[in-house]
Design an enzyme around this catalytic site. Structure first.
Site, PDB file in Angstrom:
ATOM      1  N   GLY A  12      -5.058  10.543 -10.598  1.00 27.54           N
ATOM      2  CA  GLY A  12      -6.020   9.469 -10.350  1.00 27.54           C
ATOM      3  C   GLY A  12      -7.427   9.694 -10.873  1.00 27.54           C
ATOM      4  O   GLY A  12      -8.386   9.166 -10.319  1.00 27.54           O
ATOM      5  N   THR A  13      -7.567  10.441 -11.987  1.00 29.46           N
ATOM      6  CA  THR A  13      -8.933  10.597 -12.515  1.00 29.46           C
ATOM      7  C   THR A  13      -9.448   9.265 -13.085  1.00 29.46           C
ATOM      8  O   THR A  13     -10.646   8.999 -13.039  1.00 29.46           O
ATOM      9  CB  THR A  13      -9.025  11.700 -13.594  1.00 29.46           C
ATOM     10  N   ASN A  14      -8.560   8.450 -13.619  1.00 26.72           N
ATOM     11  CA  ASN A  14      -8.997   7.125 -14.104  1.00 26.72           C
ATOM     12  C   ASN A  14      -9.382   6.222 -12.942  1.00 26.72           C
ATOM     13  O   ASN A  14     -10.342   5.459 -13.028  1.00 26.72           O
ATOM     14  CB  ASN A  14      -7.904   6.477 -14.958  1.00 26.72           C
ATOM     15  N   MET A  91       3.388   5.377 -13.749  1.00 31.20           N
ATOM     16  CA  MET A  91       4.466   5.850 -14.609  1.00 31.20           C
ATOM     17  C   MET A  91       5.774   5.073 -14.473  1.00 31.20           C
ATOM     18  O   MET A  91       6.847   5.617 -14.698  1.00 31.20           O
ATOM     19  CB  MET A  91       4.706   7.344 -14.355  1.00 31.20           C
ATOM     20  N   LEU A  94       6.737  -2.179 -15.487  1.00 34.56           N
ATOM     21  CA  LEU A  94       6.744  -3.319 -14.567  1.00 34.56           C
ATOM     22  C   LEU A  94       7.838  -4.313 -14.953  1.00 34.56           C
ATOM     23  O   LEU A  94       8.088  -4.546 -16.127  1.00 34.56           O
ATOM     24  CB  LEU A  94       5.388  -4.043 -14.585  1.00 34.56           C
ATOM     25  N   ASN A 108      -3.727  -1.816 -18.760  1.00 33.68           N
ATOM     26  CA  ASN A 108      -3.184  -0.452 -18.711  1.00 33.68           C
ATOM     27  C   ASN A 108      -4.041   0.462 -19.582  1.00 33.68           C
ATOM     28  O   ASN A 108      -4.564   0.039 -20.610  1.00 33.68           O
ATOM     29  CB  ASN A 108      -1.749  -0.472 -19.265  1.00 33.68           C
ATOM     30  N   HIS A 110      -3.751   3.809 -21.877  1.00 30.18           N
ATOM     31  CA  HIS A 110      -2.727   4.625 -22.539  1.00 30.18           C
ATOM     32  C   HIS A 110      -3.408   5.738 -23.344  1.00 30.18           C
ATOM     33  O   HIS A 110      -4.388   5.473 -24.040  1.00 30.18           O
ATOM     34  CB  HIS A 110      -1.867   3.749 -23.460  1.00 30.18           C
TER      35      HIS A 110
HETATM   36  C1  GAR Z   1      -3.756   9.297 -18.248  1.00 30.48           C
HETATM   37  O1  GAR Z   1      -3.914  10.118 -19.368  1.00 30.48           O
HETATM   38  C2  GAR Z   1      -3.170   7.960 -18.642  1.00 30.48           C
HETATM   39  O2  GAR Z   1      -3.632   7.493 -19.875  1.00 30.48           O
HETATM   40  C3  GAR Z   1      -1.716   8.291 -18.727  1.00 30.48           C
HETATM   41  O3  GAR Z   1      -1.495   9.124 -17.604  1.00 30.48           O
HETATM   42  C4  GAR Z   1      -2.692   9.844 -17.306  1.00 30.48           C
HETATM   43  C5  GAR Z   1      -3.035   9.625 -15.856  1.00 30.48           C
HETATM   44  O4  GAR Z   1      -4.132  10.411 -15.489  1.00 30.48           O
HETATM   45  N1  GAR Z   1      -0.912   7.108 -18.685  1.00 30.48           N
HETATM   46  C6  GAR Z   1       0.218   6.973 -19.376  1.00 30.48           C
HETATM   47  O5  GAR Z   1       0.701   7.846 -20.055  1.00 30.48           O
HETATM   48  C7  GAR Z   1       0.893   5.618 -19.229  1.00 30.48           C
HETATM   49  N2  GAR Z   1       1.804   5.390 -20.309  1.00 30.48           N
HETATM   50  P1  GAR Z   1      -4.930  10.124 -14.137  1.00 30.48           P
HETATM   51  O6  GAR Z   1      -3.886   9.988 -13.016  1.00 30.48           O
HETATM   52  O7  GAR Z   1      -5.775  11.338 -13.967  1.00 30.48           O
HETATM   53  O8  GAR Z   1      -5.726   8.867 -14.314  1.00 30.48           O
END
Ligand code: GAR
Length: 196
Positions: A12-14, A91, A94, A108, A110
């Site tokens: 969940g850093t995003n 992950m 949908l 999203n 990516h």
């Molecule tokens: C992020 O790098 C995001 O772009 C990727 O998962 C990570 C989640 O990090 N998403 C995908 O690969 C989706 N296809 P986070 O939980 O620290 O935000």
């Protein structure tokens, strides 16, 4: 005021980047009304709790059938009068029913420069491994709308980063994450201001 629901599966850093941008006023007139996690123990749920945001687990344990999970997510989004859905490290793909219900209101993040290294099987560290195996000189991140395909929706923002000769998937992931944390809040801001 825009109501935002964030779907997560991991660290969940995003999510944190969006929370911070709202709390600091960089994203005005927006509220995260809930965080929905496909994983019960996702650290993203702790981040939500730390900021007084409701966290909901909707996953294989409480809804074994995909169809029921989709219904539960739609119900949760509707109940909170969601204006924008953010997939922030979510992950699962949908189902069309959910995409149809929230068309042009799901974005999203990516971890590659779409159309490179995206689609089925390209998620998380697999993306960075493939970029390194492909001998790329640059990679980056993309925010896009979600449609029925995998990573095929309209691109909103992209930002590139260099790939270094001694990069490992982890060091590259960390560099890409930094730009994810810039462009995701930026895209959310654009949405909330009606610029998308
Ligand atoms: C992020 O790098 C995001 O772009 C990727 O998962 C990570 C989640 O990090 N998403 C995908 O690969 C989706 N296809 P986070 O939980 O620290 O935000």
């Amino acid at each position: 005021m825009k109501n935002i629901s964030v779907l997560v599966s991991g660290g969940g850093t995003n999510l944190q980047a969006v929370i911070d941008s709202i709390e600091s006023g960089k994203i005005p007139d927006a509220k995260i009304v809930q965080v929905i996690s496909s994983k019960k123990d996702a650290y993203a749920l702790t981040r939500a709790a730390n900021h007084g945001i409701e966290g909901v687990y909707i996953g294989k344990e409480n809804y074994p059938q995909m169809e029921d999970r989709t219904e539960a997510i739609i119900r949760a989004l509707d109940e909170k009068k969601t204006d924008l859905v953010i997939l922030a490290g979510y992950m699962s793909v949908l189902e069309p029913k959910l995409i149809e219900a929230y068309r042009n209101r799901i974005i999203n993040i990516h971890p590659s420069l779409i159309p490179k290294y995206c689609g089925k099987g390209f998620y998380g560290h697999y993306v960075h491994e493939a970029v390194l195996a492909g001998g790329e000189k640059e990679s980056g991140a993309t925010v896009h709308f979600v449609d029925e395909g995998v990573d095929t929706g309209k691109i909103i923002l992209q930002k590139s980063v260099p790939v270094m000769e001694d990069d490992t998937p982890d060091t590259l992931a960390a560099r890409v994450l930094e730009v994810e944390h810039e462009i995701l809040p930026q895209a959310v801001c654009m949405f909330c201001e009606g610029k998308l």
